[in-house]
Design a protein around this motif. Sequence first.
Motif, PDB file in Angstrom:
ATOM      1  N   ALA A 181       0.845  -1.207   0.000  1.00  0.00           N
ATOM      2  CA  ALA A 181       0.000   0.000   0.000  1.00  0.00           C
ATOM      3  C   ALA A 181       0.875   1.251   0.000  1.00  0.00           C
ATOM      4  O   ALA A 181       0.607   2.221  -0.716  1.00  0.00           O
ATOM      5  CB  ALA A 181      -0.921   0.003   1.219  1.00  0.00           C
ATOM      6  N   ARG A 182       1.937   1.209   0.799  1.00  0.00           N
ATOM      7  CA  ARG A 182       2.845   2.360   0.851  1.00  0.00           C
ATOM      8  C   ARG A 182       3.570   2.545  -0.477  1.00  0.00           C
ATOM      9  O   ARG A 182       3.678   3.666  -1.006  1.00  0.00           O
ATOM     10  CB  ARG A 182       3.868   2.154   1.984  1.00  0.00           C
ATOM     11  CG  ARG A 182       4.811   3.339   2.190  1.00  0.00           C
ATOM     12  CD  ARG A 182       5.936   2.998   3.155  1.00  0.00           C
ATOM     13  NE  ARG A 182       5.480   2.519   4.435  1.00  0.00           N
ATOM     14  CZ  ARG A 182       5.597   1.231   4.830  1.00  0.00           C
ATOM     15  NH1 ARG A 182       6.132   0.326   4.029  1.00  0.00           N
ATOM     16  NH2 ARG A 182       5.176   0.872   6.027  1.00  0.00           N
ATOM     17  N   ARG A 183       4.066   1.467  -1.057  1.00  0.00           N
ATOM     18  CA  ARG A 183       4.792   1.555  -2.336  1.00  0.00           C
ATOM     19  C   ARG A 183       3.863   2.064  -3.429  1.00  0.00           C
ATOM     20  O   ARG A 183       4.253   2.890  -4.263  1.00  0.00           O
ATOM     21  CB  ARG A 183       5.346   0.161  -2.690  1.00  0.00           C
ATOM     22  CG  ARG A 183       6.283   0.144  -3.885  1.00  0.00           C
ATOM     23  CD  ARG A 183       7.040  -1.165  -3.943  1.00  0.00           C
ATOM     24  NE  ARG A 183       6.225  -2.301  -4.311  1.00  0.00           N
ATOM     25  CZ  ARG A 183       6.064  -2.756  -5.559  1.00  0.00           C
ATOM     26  NH1 ARG A 183       6.665  -2.146  -6.561  1.00  0.00           N
ATOM     27  NH2 ARG A 183       5.312  -3.813  -5.806  1.00  0.00           N
ATOM     28  N   TYR A 184       2.625   1.608  -3.411  1.00  0.00           N
ATOM     29  CA  TYR A 184       1.622   2.067  -4.382  1.00  0.00           C
ATOM     30  C   TYR A 184       1.334   3.558  -4.165  1.00  0.00           C
ATOM     31  O   TYR A 184       1.323   4.352  -5.108  1.00  0.00           O
ATOM     32  CB  TYR A 184       0.350   1.235  -4.201  1.00  0.00           C
ATOM     33  CG  TYR A 184      -0.844   1.712  -4.984  1.00  0.00           C
ATOM     34  CD1 TYR A 184      -1.109   1.229  -6.266  1.00  0.00           C
ATOM     35  CD2 TYR A 184      -1.730   2.644  -4.450  1.00  0.00           C
ATOM     36  CE1 TYR A 184      -2.212   1.663  -6.976  1.00  0.00           C
ATOM     37  CE2 TYR A 184      -2.829   3.078  -5.156  1.00  0.00           C
ATOM     38  CZ  TYR A 184      -3.062   2.588  -6.417  1.00  0.00           C
ATOM     39  OH  TYR A 184      -4.150   3.020  -7.114  1.00  0.00           O
ATOM     40  N   TYR A 185       1.105   3.937  -2.903  1.00  0.00           N
ATOM     41  CA  TYR A 185       0.736   5.330  -2.621  1.00  0.00           C
ATOM     42  C   TYR A 185       1.831   6.283  -3.123  1.00  0.00           C
ATOM     43  O   TYR A 185       1.549   7.225  -3.869  1.00  0.00           O
ATOM     44  CB  TYR A 185       0.515   5.541  -1.103  1.00  0.00           C
ATOM     45  CG  TYR A 185       0.266   7.006  -0.803  1.00  0.00           C
ATOM     46  CD1 TYR A 185      -1.013   7.550  -0.903  1.00  0.00           C
ATOM     47  CD2 TYR A 185       1.330   7.868  -0.518  1.00  0.00           C
ATOM     48  CE1 TYR A 185      -1.224   8.903  -0.702  1.00  0.00           C
ATOM     49  CE2 TYR A 185       1.119   9.225  -0.321  1.00  0.00           C
ATOM     50  CZ  TYR A 185      -0.163   9.731  -0.405  1.00  0.00           C
ATOM     51  OH  TYR A 185      -0.373  11.077  -0.226  1.00  0.00           O
ATOM     52  N   PHE A 186       3.087   6.027  -2.699  1.00  0.00           N
ATOM     53  CA  PHE A 186       4.132   6.988  -3.062  1.00  0.00           C
ATOM     54  C   PHE A 186       4.473   6.893  -4.550  1.00  0.00           C
ATOM     55  O   PHE A 186       4.856   7.890  -5.167  1.00  0.00           O
ATOM     56  CB  PHE A 186       5.363   6.819  -2.162  1.00  0.00           C
ATOM     57  CG  PHE A 186       5.114   7.410  -0.800  1.00  0.00           C
ATOM     58  CD1 PHE A 186       5.021   8.782  -0.636  1.00  0.00           C
ATOM     59  CD2 PHE A 186       4.902   6.599   0.296  1.00  0.00           C
ATOM     60  CE1 PHE A 186       4.740   9.341   0.604  1.00  0.00           C
ATOM     61  CE2 PHE A 186       4.621   7.140   1.543  1.00  0.00           C
ATOM     62  CZ  PHE A 186       4.539   8.516   1.699  1.00  0.00           C
ATOM     63  N   GLY A 187       4.313   5.708  -5.129  1.00  0.00           N
ATOM     64  CA  GLY A 187       4.555   5.594  -6.562  1.00  0.00           C
ATOM     65  C   GLY A 187       3.500   6.316  -7.376  1.00  0.00           C
ATOM     66  O   GLY A 187       3.811   7.086  -8.278  1.00  0.00           O
TER      67      GLY A 187
END
Length: 385
Positions: A181-187
């Motif tokens: 979720a974090r990798r998706y959000y910042f990406g």
Amino acid sequence: MDRDIIPVGVKDFKIDLFEGQYSVPEGMAYNSYLIKDEKTAVMDTVERGFAGEWLANVESALGGAKPDYLIVQHMEPDHSGSIAAFAERWPEAVVVASAKAFAMMKAFYGDEYLERRLIVKEGDVLPLGKHVLRFIGAPMVHWPEVLMTLDEATGTLFSADAFGRFGADGDTDGEYVLDEARRYYFGIVGKYGTQVKAVLKKLEGAGVNTICPTHGNVIEDGLGDWLRLYTTWADYAPETDGVLIAYTSVYGNTRAAAELLAELLKERGCANVVLTDLARSDLSRAVADAFRFGKLALASTTYNNEVFPAMRRFISELTERNFQKRAVGIIENGSWAPQAAKVMKAMLEKSRDIVFAEPTVTVTSSLGDESRAQLAALADALCAG
Ligand code: FEO
């Protein structure tokens, strides 16, 4: 989730790179939902390669009924790619979207096949019977045309890309879900923190108890924690204490400096020390970790009187996503004219609230007494901050 709301999306396990750049080893889910009521609404479509599977899912969930509405919240092709297939299958259904979305629909797919359409905007309401849908503008989360949809009867928010994650695995909890979720959000939406905050503000007091995103899992448990986490991310505030040491190295000497810094930090009791080789790791994971922790150490060799290419790309990925509010340590290596520290600092010059931890470490070809002492002092500074 309310029993009138039926997931009809698909899972893509063949995709290698989502949006042409993000690795998704566990695939990608393109979520779509059917709301069954006096009037029946389908929320979003899926990537066009899955049109047949998706139409079959919708048809099965309909149980012989016909859909009254197709609601298009977001026009990126991973969600809009099957609009034409839907319109061909059910031409009498009304396609509902924002004016901007209809303009994009025409540009992407033409619109001569659309027989019935309804333009909606922020605050408009679409009653289905028991379920009453209210549209919430979410510009730049993650494109300008986006409308989220709140089912006011059940507190279910159809959030488009927001609250999504990478992976089609079906997990709903745990460290892996949080990491993806974090990798998706910042990406995907890291650049648009201001716009994400504006949407979070609109959702305050709206009675949301379930979130149905277009990627990843439905969020019901721990929803308050997720909302707090998204507020932290949208504020660009560190999520937890820790240090990411991101390095590039040609012959292993810069790597040795980075590894020594990691050891020194751990000796001093620093929490969450993560080391990553930028040339060999998934850059999106390094970007997510840089936003996760409050401290970042950058170690690069000097290359072509510049900084090493992987380091340049990494810093650019951070700054284009408004990297800010962090302590940053700098380690450079150079055999005759070290330049990397100067270049890395200049690249972060316009980033807000960056404090460079002292001293800047200079390695001349390989670690020596002076650079070891500088690394110890840098470790002290990073641990103290
Ligand atoms: Fe999942 Fe912005 O599309």
